[in-house]
Design an enzyme around this catalytic site. Structure first.
Site, PDB file in Angstrom:
ATOM      1  N   ASP A   1      31.836 -43.711 -30.017  1.00  0.00           N
ATOM      2  CA  ASP A   1      32.494 -44.022 -31.286  1.00  0.00           C
ATOM      3  C   ASP A   1      33.547 -42.986 -31.643  1.00  0.00           C
ATOM      4  O   ASP A   1      33.564 -41.883 -31.101  1.00  0.00           O
ATOM      5  CB  ASP A   1      31.473 -43.986 -32.439  1.00  0.00           C
ATOM      6  CG  ASP A   1      30.457 -45.097 -32.346  1.00  0.00           C
ATOM      7  OD1 ASP A   1      30.730 -46.105 -31.678  1.00  0.00           O
ATOM      8  OD2 ASP A   1      29.385 -44.942 -32.955  1.00  0.00           O
TER       9      ASP A   1
ATOM     10  N   TYR B   1      21.741 -37.852 -24.765  1.00  0.00           N
ATOM     11  CA  TYR B   1      22.555 -37.509 -25.933  1.00  0.00           C
ATOM     12  C   TYR B   1      21.928 -36.312 -26.648  1.00  0.00           C
ATOM     13  O   TYR B   1      20.705 -36.113 -26.611  1.00  0.00           O
ATOM     14  CB  TYR B   1      22.600 -38.678 -26.927  1.00  0.00           C
ATOM     15  CG  TYR B   1      23.648 -39.715 -26.624  1.00  0.00           C
ATOM     16  CD1 TYR B   1      24.957 -39.557 -27.068  1.00  0.00           C
ATOM     17  CD2 TYR B   1      23.337 -40.878 -25.916  1.00  0.00           C
ATOM     18  CE1 TYR B   1      25.926 -40.522 -26.810  1.00  0.00           C
ATOM     19  CE2 TYR B   1      24.298 -41.853 -25.657  1.00  0.00           C
ATOM     20  CZ  TYR B   1      25.591 -41.670 -26.109  1.00  0.00           C
ATOM     21  OH  TYR B   1      26.547 -42.611 -25.867  1.00  0.00           O
TER      22      TYR B   1
END
Lengths: 260, 260
Positions: A64, A122
């Site tokens: 994003d 992540y």
């Protein structure tokens, strides 16, 4: 009459795997968009100049707007004859300072950065302190009041394993299955110089849209005592995005690595 | 007729010591200048708004344009009655994200951040690798070709002790004495995730103008084999700025701490 041999016939097509680091702050995200500068766009433009070909770069997945990477993986195909070390060096000179190609290697033509990805890791950085950090501002979410990290740890553990993570998927996708498997989670205090900086690491076989940020937003509610760790099971079972917490800001999120 | 009591009579003057972190990239340096935004200027403006007084902030020493700090120390005097924790919080809200007050305490009126400083510790980051680092770009000097770190270490050791460092002082000062004492030097590989990032640390009882940057520029010439470690003694003895190497870029330099 046969056509003359083109350059493409002489120089075989090669497939390149690149590992990328980027500071997502100035970008509209990985993918080329109608408006704004994208990481994919910057790399494709540079490759076009270097190879004189129209090159398409495919990443392991989109990130994003504002999300960073320490080890995003991508592939692209080219007929270039540039020696690989010089190719990497020239590419880095064009995309610095906010994007860097950490490594570049030739891989079999069938390698696909997205379809072949097995696991992703992540990390999300939270600065849990009233005093801001100049050096971590772009790279962390500052939560001034002390969080209950034991409660966050207990809640995270409930997410480990194979579950339907629909409650943690943001709108705007049309996936068949929202089942994913989280391999492990870990909370680390990052640096000796940063005693209030926490990294929440999550490794899974795949992630839904904004899944990490939606998990982290929920975990901060857990750490604030607004959601009990045991409620996480109910949130999962509800399969309803409205049951989980809001998405955490993009600035704290890093794609650390992709395994194949 | 006596004057009415002013606010200043009612609220005694206090002296505040602050420890500052800053990213020097966007600033013209510590000191207020005719042109450009300075760190001192930003803090003084914020203090003026918070205290309604004209406040002058004195640092342990100036830092040049582009130089960073993890632990710059400064003091200022004010009649404010704000509780100290709230005062710090409000100040941080006004000067974020490139400057942060890490701590604030009331100190005796005679404390002076510059005159009372006993030692300072600086660190200079060199990324000695062909691949740029997205996250360290603002905070390090990239030297692509491998340096001889053993030679640099040997050369640095020659600087330890009390010497006349005139050869490492940039023009534009009028100091009586250019003798300083370097307490110790150290080369550290910084992070496990950054195997090519080196920190050269230097602690001294004081530093001349651009002394660290001039030393580092010379050390890189040593690491490149252009200056022999044994030549450092001759450079010191020459007391001539032209004998030493060029100043290293400001981006890699951090003021780490000041001891009193």
């Amino acid at each position: 009459m046969s056509h003359p041999k083109s350059k493409h016939d002489e120089h075989p097509l090669k497939n390149y795997k690149i590992v990328l680091e980027y500071d997502g702050t100035p970008y509209c995200g990985w993918q080329v968009q109608a408006k704004g500068q994208s990481i994919q766009g910057v790399i494709q433009e540079a490759l076009k100049k270097l190879t004189k070909e129209k090159v398409s770069v495919t990443a392991s997945g989109r990130t994003d707007a504002g999300v960073h990477a320490l080890g995003q993986v991508a592939h692209f195909k080219s007929h270039t004859t540039r020696p690989i070390a010089r190719f990497q060096y020239a590419l880095n000179a064009m995309i610095a300072p906010t994007i860097s190609v950490k490594s570049m290697e030739e891989v079999p033509l069938e390698f696909h950065a997205q379809l072949d990805a097995k696991n992703k890791l992540y990390s999300y950085l939270i600065l849990n302190h009233t005093v801001p950090s100049v050096f971590m501002d772009r790279f962390s979410w500052q939560v001034p009041k002390p969080l209950n990290w034991d409660a966050i740890h207990a809640a995270l553990e409930i997410l480990v394993g194979e579950h339907d993570f629909k409650s943690f998927q943001s709108v705007g996708t049309d996936l068949k299955s929202t089942v994913r498997k989280i391999d492990w989670v870990k909370i680390e205090e990052c640096f000796k110089d940063h005693p209030h900086l926490y990294a929440i690491q999550i490794q899974a076989n795949g992630f839904l849209k904004q899944m990490v940020r939606n998990i982290i937003g929920t975990m901060v509610q857990v750490g604030q005592g607004r959601v009990a760790p045991k409620d996480i099971k109910k949130i999962l079972e509800a399969k309803d995005r409205r049951k989980a917490g809001p998405a955490a800001p993009a600035r704290g999120l890093f794609l650390i690595s992709v395994q194949y």
